[in-house]
Motif scaffolding. Structure first.
Motif, PDB file in Angstrom:
ATOM      1  N   THR A  51       0.837  -1.207   0.000  1.00 29.10           N
ATOM      2  CA  THR A  51       0.000   0.000   0.000  1.00 29.10           C
ATOM      3  C   THR A  51       0.866   1.250   0.000  1.00 29.10           C
ATOM      4  OG1 THR A  51      -1.788  -1.132   1.178  1.00 29.10           O
ATOM      5  CG2 THR A  51      -1.782   1.280   1.245  1.00 29.10           C
ATOM      6  N   THR A  73      -4.229   6.884  -5.032  1.00 26.42           N
ATOM      7  CA  THR A  73      -4.950   7.259  -3.822  1.00 26.42           C
ATOM      8  C   THR A  73      -5.102   6.039  -2.918  1.00 26.42           C
ATOM      9  OG1 THR A  73      -7.148   6.729  -4.692  1.00 26.42           O
ATOM     10  CG2 THR A  73      -6.278   8.948  -5.172  1.00 26.42           C
ATOM     11  N   GLN A 131      -7.781   4.804  -1.782  1.00 28.09           N
ATOM     12  CA  GLN A 131      -8.905   4.024  -2.278  1.00 28.09           C
ATOM     13  C   GLN A 131      -8.487   3.157  -3.473  1.00 28.09           C
ATOM     14  OE1 GLN A 131      -8.973   7.324  -1.739  1.00 28.09           O
ATOM     15  NE2 GLN A 131     -10.288   7.444   0.068  1.00 28.09           N
ATOM     16  N   GLU A 132      -7.696   3.739  -4.388  1.00 26.57           N
ATOM     17  CA  GLU A 132      -7.217   2.974  -5.544  1.00 26.57           C
ATOM     18  C   GLU A 132      -6.322   1.829  -5.099  1.00 26.57           C
ATOM     19  OE1 GLU A 132      -7.031   6.345  -9.089  1.00 26.57           O
ATOM     20  OE2 GLU A 132      -5.393   6.209  -7.641  1.00 26.57           O
ATOM     21  N   GLU A 143      -6.334   0.264  -2.198  1.00 24.89           N
ATOM     22  CA  GLU A 143      -7.126  -0.769  -1.531  1.00 24.89           C
ATOM     23  C   GLU A 143      -7.846  -1.657  -2.544  1.00 24.89           C
ATOM     24  OE1 GLU A 143     -10.721  -1.180   1.817  1.00 24.89           O
ATOM     25  OE2 GLU A 143      -9.979   0.803   1.211  1.00 24.89           O
ATOM     26  N   LEU A 144      -8.444  -1.041  -3.552  1.00 32.51           N
ATOM     27  CA  LEU A 144      -9.163  -1.803  -4.571  1.00 32.51           C
ATOM     28  C   LEU A 144      -8.206  -2.663  -5.399  1.00 32.51           C
ATOM     29  CD1 LEU A 144     -11.717   0.878  -5.845  1.00 32.51           C
ATOM     30  CD2 LEU A 144     -12.239  -1.204  -4.552  1.00 32.51           C
TER      31      LEU A 144
END
Length: 210
Positions: free
Chosen positions: A167, A176, A178-179, A181-182
Motif C-alpha cells: 500500500t 490514492t 482508495q485505488e 485498496e481496490l
C-alpha cells in the motif's frame, strides 16, 4: 533550525502536507507512510518532527511522524546521489525497521521496489547503507537492531505487513488510498504472496503493467 511544528492540518497528500501554526502555513514534504499516519484535515494540535534543508536557492522543510523516520531520512540524504525526493521514496516504500532488515540481509529485490531505484542503484545503496547502519549505534537502536547483522537471514513477513508495505509503495507512486485498496483486493487468492508479486498484481489491476 526548525525541528518540530505543532498546529492544524490544512492539507494532506501522499507527498506533502500543509500545517497551520498560529496563522502561518508551512508546507512539508513527507513520505506516504507519514501522510497515512496523520489524522484528518482540520485536526488541531498535530505535531510533526521536521528537518530543514537549506539549498543554494531554496529552503525545504520535511516532516516525519517518528524519530526513527527522521533519523533514517538524515542518513539517506547523506549518501552520495541520494536527495530528499529519493529518500522520501525509500521511506514511502519501506518503514525504518523494514529498511534495516533489507539492508542487513542485502535484499536487492526489495530495495529495487522503491520508485526510481533500479537494480544497480539498489546494489550501491545497500552497500553504502550497510556501512551507515553498522557504524551508527543510535540509528540501530531506533530501528530495533541490537547489533550489526550483515549475514542475517531474511525475516518472515506476515500477509498484513506485506499488504501495508505494498500500500505504501502504491501511495508513493501517486495512487490514492482508495485505488490502492481496490487494486490489492484479492491478491492472496491470486497467489501473490511476496511483496514484489503483490505490487505487480496491483499494478496490473491499475493498468500500469508489472
Amino acid at each position: 533550525m526548525i525541528v518540530q511544528l505543532t498546529g492544524t492540518l490544512v492539507e494532506v497528500l501522499p507527498t506533502h502536507v500543509v500545517i497551520d501554526v498560529h496563522g502561518v502555513g508551512y508546507e512539508l514534504g513527507v513520505s506516504a507512510n507519514t501522510a497515512a499516519a496523520l489524522p484528518a484535515v482540520g485536526e488541531a494540535g498535530v505535531t510533526l518532527l521536521t528537518r530543514l534543508l537549506v539549498k543554494e536557492n531554496a529552503m525545504e522543510l520535511y516532516g516525519f511522524c517518528s524519530r526513527e523516520e527522521r533519523a533514517v531520512f538524515d542518513r539517506l540524504v547523506g549518501v552520495s546521489g541520494v536527495g530528499p525526493k529519493l529518500a522520501l521514496a525509500v521511506l514511502s516504500t519501506l518503514t525504518p525497521a523494514s529498511l534495516a532488515t533489507v539492508v542487513a540481509t542485502q535484499d536487492e529485490a526489495r530495495m529495487a521496489t522503491v520508485p526510481g531505484v533500479g537494480k544497480k542503484k539498489a546494489q550501491r545503496l545497500l552497500v553504502e547503507l550497510q556501512d551507515v547502519f553498522t557504524k551508527d549505534p543510535e540509528l540501530m537502536g531506533l530501528v530495533g537492531m541490537t547489533e550489526p547483522t550483515p549475514a542475517a537471514s531474511k525475516l518472515p513477513e506476515t500477509s498484513e505487513s506485506i499488504t501495508q508495505e505494498a500500500t505504501s509503495a502504491l501511495l508513493s507512486m501517486g495512487f490514492t488510498p482508495q485505488e490502492a485498496e481496490l487494486a490489492l483486493d484479492g491478491h492472496e487468492a491470486a497467489g501473490a504472496v511476496t511483496l514484489e508479486k503483490v505490487i505487480g498484481y496491483a499494478l496490473r489491476r491499475l493498468g500500469g503493467g508489472a
